[in-house]
Design a protein around this motif. Structure first.
Motif, PDB file in Angstrom:
ATOM      1  N   ARG A  87      -8.774   4.174  -8.183  1.00  0.00           N
ATOM      2  CA  ARG A  87      -8.615   3.408  -6.939  1.00  0.00           C
ATOM      3  C   ARG A  87      -8.061   4.254  -5.792  1.00  0.00           C
ATOM      4  O   ARG A  87      -7.930   3.770  -4.666  1.00  0.00           O
ATOM      5  CB  ARG A  87      -7.703   2.208  -7.167  1.00  0.00           C
ATOM      6  CG  ARG A  87      -8.315   1.150  -8.068  1.00  0.00           C
ATOM      7  CD  ARG A  87      -7.317   0.013  -8.360  1.00  0.00           C
ATOM      8  NE  ARG A  87      -6.787  -0.601  -7.156  1.00  0.00           N
ATOM      9  CZ  ARG A  87      -7.409  -1.533  -6.439  1.00  0.00           C
ATOM     10  NH1 ARG A  87      -8.637  -1.940  -6.814  1.00  0.00           N
ATOM     11  NH2 ARG A  87      -6.858  -2.046  -5.368  1.00  0.00           N
ATOM     12  N   LEU A  88      -7.742   5.501  -6.064  1.00  0.00           N
ATOM     13  CA  LEU A  88      -7.106   6.356  -5.061  1.00  0.00           C
ATOM     14  C   LEU A  88      -8.098   6.737  -3.959  1.00  0.00           C
ATOM     15  O   LEU A  88      -9.226   7.145  -4.223  1.00  0.00           O
ATOM     16  CB  LEU A  88      -6.557   7.619  -5.723  1.00  0.00           C
ATOM     17  CG  LEU A  88      -5.804   8.593  -4.815  1.00  0.00           C
ATOM     18  CD1 LEU A  88      -4.512   7.966  -4.287  1.00  0.00           C
ATOM     19  CD2 LEU A  88      -5.506   9.893  -5.552  1.00  0.00           C
ATOM     20  N   ARG A  93     -12.711  -0.812  -0.706  1.00  0.00           N
ATOM     21  CA  ARG A  93     -12.151  -0.892  -2.054  1.00  0.00           C
ATOM     22  C   ARG A  93     -11.951  -2.331  -2.500  1.00  0.00           C
ATOM     23  O   ARG A  93     -12.003  -2.635  -3.703  1.00  0.00           O
ATOM     24  CB  ARG A  93     -10.828  -0.128  -2.115  1.00  0.00           C
ATOM     25  CG  ARG A  93     -10.363   0.161  -3.539  1.00  0.00           C
ATOM     26  CD  ARG A  93      -9.045   0.901  -3.560  1.00  0.00           C
ATOM     27  NE  ARG A  93      -7.942   0.052  -3.098  1.00  0.00           N
ATOM     28  CZ  ARG A  93      -6.663   0.421  -3.133  1.00  0.00           C
ATOM     29  NH1 ARG A  93      -6.325   1.625  -3.569  1.00  0.00           N
ATOM     30  NH2 ARG A  93      -5.719  -0.392  -2.703  1.00  0.00           N
ATOM     31  N   VAL A 146       0.853  -1.184   0.000  1.00  0.00           N
ATOM     32  CA  VAL A 146       0.000   0.000   0.000  1.00  0.00           C
ATOM     33  C   VAL A 146       0.891   1.238   0.000  1.00  0.00           C
ATOM     34  O   VAL A 146       1.766   1.376   0.854  1.00  0.00           O
ATOM     35  CB  VAL A 146      -0.944   0.018   1.225  1.00  0.00           C
ATOM     36  CG1 VAL A 146      -1.648   1.364   1.355  1.00  0.00           C
ATOM     37  CG2 VAL A 146      -1.963  -1.110   1.120  1.00  0.00           C
ATOM     38  N   ASN A 205      -6.717   8.414 -10.987  1.00  0.00           N
ATOM     39  CA  ASN A 205      -6.527   7.093 -10.385  1.00  0.00           C
ATOM     40  C   ASN A 205      -7.830   6.698  -9.696  1.00  0.00           C
ATOM     41  O   ASN A 205      -8.087   7.104  -8.561  1.00  0.00           O
ATOM     42  CB  ASN A 205      -5.367   7.138  -9.389  1.00  0.00           C
ATOM     43  CG  ASN A 205      -5.120   5.801  -8.704  1.00  0.00           C
ATOM     44  OD1 ASN A 205      -5.873   4.849  -8.856  1.00  0.00           O
ATOM     45  ND2 ASN A 205      -4.049   5.736  -7.918  1.00  0.00           N
ATOM     46  N   GLY A 262     -11.827   3.920  -5.155  1.00  0.00           N
ATOM     47  CA  GLY A 262     -11.411   4.658  -3.972  1.00  0.00           C
ATOM     48  C   GLY A 262     -12.553   5.460  -3.371  1.00  0.00           C
ATOM     49  O   GLY A 262     -13.716   5.058  -3.425  1.00  0.00           O
ATOM     50  N   ASP A 311      -2.136   4.470  -3.442  1.00  0.00           N
ATOM     51  CA  ASP A 311      -3.403   3.966  -2.904  1.00  0.00           C
ATOM     52  C   ASP A 311      -4.122   5.030  -2.082  1.00  0.00           C
ATOM     53  O   ASP A 311      -5.353   5.069  -2.038  1.00  0.00           O
ATOM     54  CB  ASP A 311      -3.138   2.735  -2.026  1.00  0.00           C
ATOM     55  CG  ASP A 311      -2.549   1.592  -2.810  1.00  0.00           C
ATOM     56  OD1 ASP A 311      -3.307   0.920  -3.513  1.00  0.00           O
ATOM     57  OD2 ASP A 311      -1.313   1.394  -2.732  1.00  0.00           O
ATOM     58  N   LEU A 358     -10.048   1.329   2.560  1.00  0.00           N
ATOM     59  CA  LEU A 358      -9.288   0.264   1.901  1.00  0.00           C
ATOM     60  C   LEU A 358     -10.082  -1.041   1.864  1.00  0.00           C
ATOM     61  O   LEU A 358     -10.080  -1.760   0.859  1.00  0.00           O
ATOM     62  CB  LEU A 358      -7.951   0.044   2.622  1.00  0.00           C
ATOM     63  CG  LEU A 358      -6.838   1.046   2.345  1.00  0.00           C
ATOM     64  CD1 LEU A 358      -5.681   0.834   3.323  1.00  0.00           C
ATOM     65  CD2 LEU A 358      -6.332   0.927   0.906  1.00  0.00           C
TER      66      LEU A 358
END
Length: 379
Positions: free
Chosen positions: A115-116, A183, A8, A113, A189, A88, A180
């Motif tokens: 997933r951020l 996710r 991470v 991003n 994210g 992340d 997290l």
């Protein structure tokens, strides 16, 4: 424990306490934390007391890498974007609106991003009448009511450690871990928001429950009266804390320790409710008795009777306490140029393990070359 967040990547844009503490907690669980610092000075906490490796900075920044980026320049923002593209988590405690002024609003971050996870820490929240006010530790303590539980209104001297800063950082770390986990189910994210005012309010749910359920407006002695907690000076001028709560065996044990079994029959002290009502009178009796023997003698006597109590250790005594030595609470690491660095290990263990030797805090910009090469920074 130091493998929990392995792989991470956290980009920390934080300064001072709240965000750095959250970043340090994530580092303790194995995350890689790249601390992005201001040009020239770095985190303002570095210079407290002179130099660039002050005790306050050391306290909140172990286990991180340090680079400097000028986020007011196109080059600095471009390099930050390169970091965020692979990160992340981006962790910041800017005032509301600063990220947006940098062109890093949630839509932009999501496009960069998906997933951020963005974690934002503010003084009072991202909207509302206090949104743009500056905030340091004592301000949300006052607004939340927490200060009213610690200050003597007749002699309101502020004292004690950093509270709202620290608990806000802890809540932020908790929120990041929740994001997290989410996710892993959604693949996307999100935006974690924590503010110092609500963190301070959340830190004392009992006071608000007392008010809403019983109409009791708590003050500095409310909890200690109910809990039957006392700090008492001993013959050698040191302090002992005793906390008997409402448990009868602890009350009886304390009476055995002080040699006053007759107090059990005194109507002022016969029940927990009576002892709460007559807290000041009982405190004076205990003060007079505890002044007759040394701290060491009273601590031993309390332990022998199984009464909850402890010496009030000064900061310089804590590391030598037998239980603290047994737990191995303090970490000693050697920085290649700054020498020995003593820090506090994470109190969280997983399957009996935690990071025993966390890396020391970084020198300013110590990792610039390595990070620039890894992420392809432009000049």
């Amino acid at each position: 424990m130091d493998d929990v967040l392995k792989d991470v990547l956290v980009v920390e844009l934080g300064t001072m306490v709240t965000a750095p503490l959250a970043g340090m907690m994530l580092s303790d669980m194995g995350a890689r934390v790249i601390k992005v610092e201001l040009p020239e000075t770095g985190d303002p906490f570095r210079a407290h007391g002179g130099g660039r490796y002050s005790p306050p900075f050391v306290a909140y920044n172990r286990g991180k890498e340090s680079i400097q980026l000028d986020l007011r320049s196109p080059e600095g923002l471009a390099n930050l974007s390169r970091l965020l593209n692979r990160a992340d988590i981006v962790l910041e405690n800017f005032r509301p609106g600063v990220m947006e002024k940098l062109g890093l609003d949630n839509d932009r971050l999501r496009a960069l991003n998906p997933r951020l996870i963005r974690a934002s820490i503010t003084g009072f929240g991202n909207d509302g009448p206090y949104r743009d006010r500056p905030s340091y530790d004592s301000v949300p303590l006052a607004l939340s009511g927490l200060s009213s539980l610690m200050l003597d209104p007749q002699d309101p001297r502020m004292s004690g450690p950093t509270i709202s800063d620290n608990i806000t950082g802890m809540y932020a770390a908790q929120g990041i871990l929740a994001a997290l986990l989410r996710r892993t189910r959604t693949g996307t994210g999100g935006h974690v928001e924590v503010n110092m005012l609500e963190a301070a309010i959340s830190f004392m749910p009992d006071a608000f429950a007392q008010f809403s359920r019983a109409g009791i407006v708590s003050g500095p002695e409310t909890r200690v009266r109910i809990s039957q907690a006392y700090s008492l000076r001993t013959q050698d001028g040191l302090l002992v804390t005793v906390h008997v709560s409402s448990v009868q065996k602890f009350w009886e044990g304390l009476l055995n320790v002080i040699g006053r079994p007759d107090l059990a029959q005194n109507e002022r002290f016969a029940t927990p409710a009576a002892r709460t009502q007559n807290y000041s009178a009982l405190r004076q009796i205990l003060m007079d008795i505890f002044a007759t023997r040394s701290r060491e003698a009273w601590v031993a006597a309390l332990a022998a009777e199984g009464v909850p109590g402890a010496p009030v250790n000064r900061v310089d005594e804590v590391a030598d306490d037998p239980q603290v030595r047994h737990l191995g609470t303090f970490a000693r690491t050697i920085h290649p140029t700054m020498g020995e660095v003593i820090g506090i290990k994470s109190p969280i263990r997983l399957d009996g393990t935690r990071r025993d030797n966390p890396p020391p805090p970084p020198e300013l910009n110590a990792d610039a070359a390595a990070v620039a090469a890894e992420f392809g920074f432009g000049s």
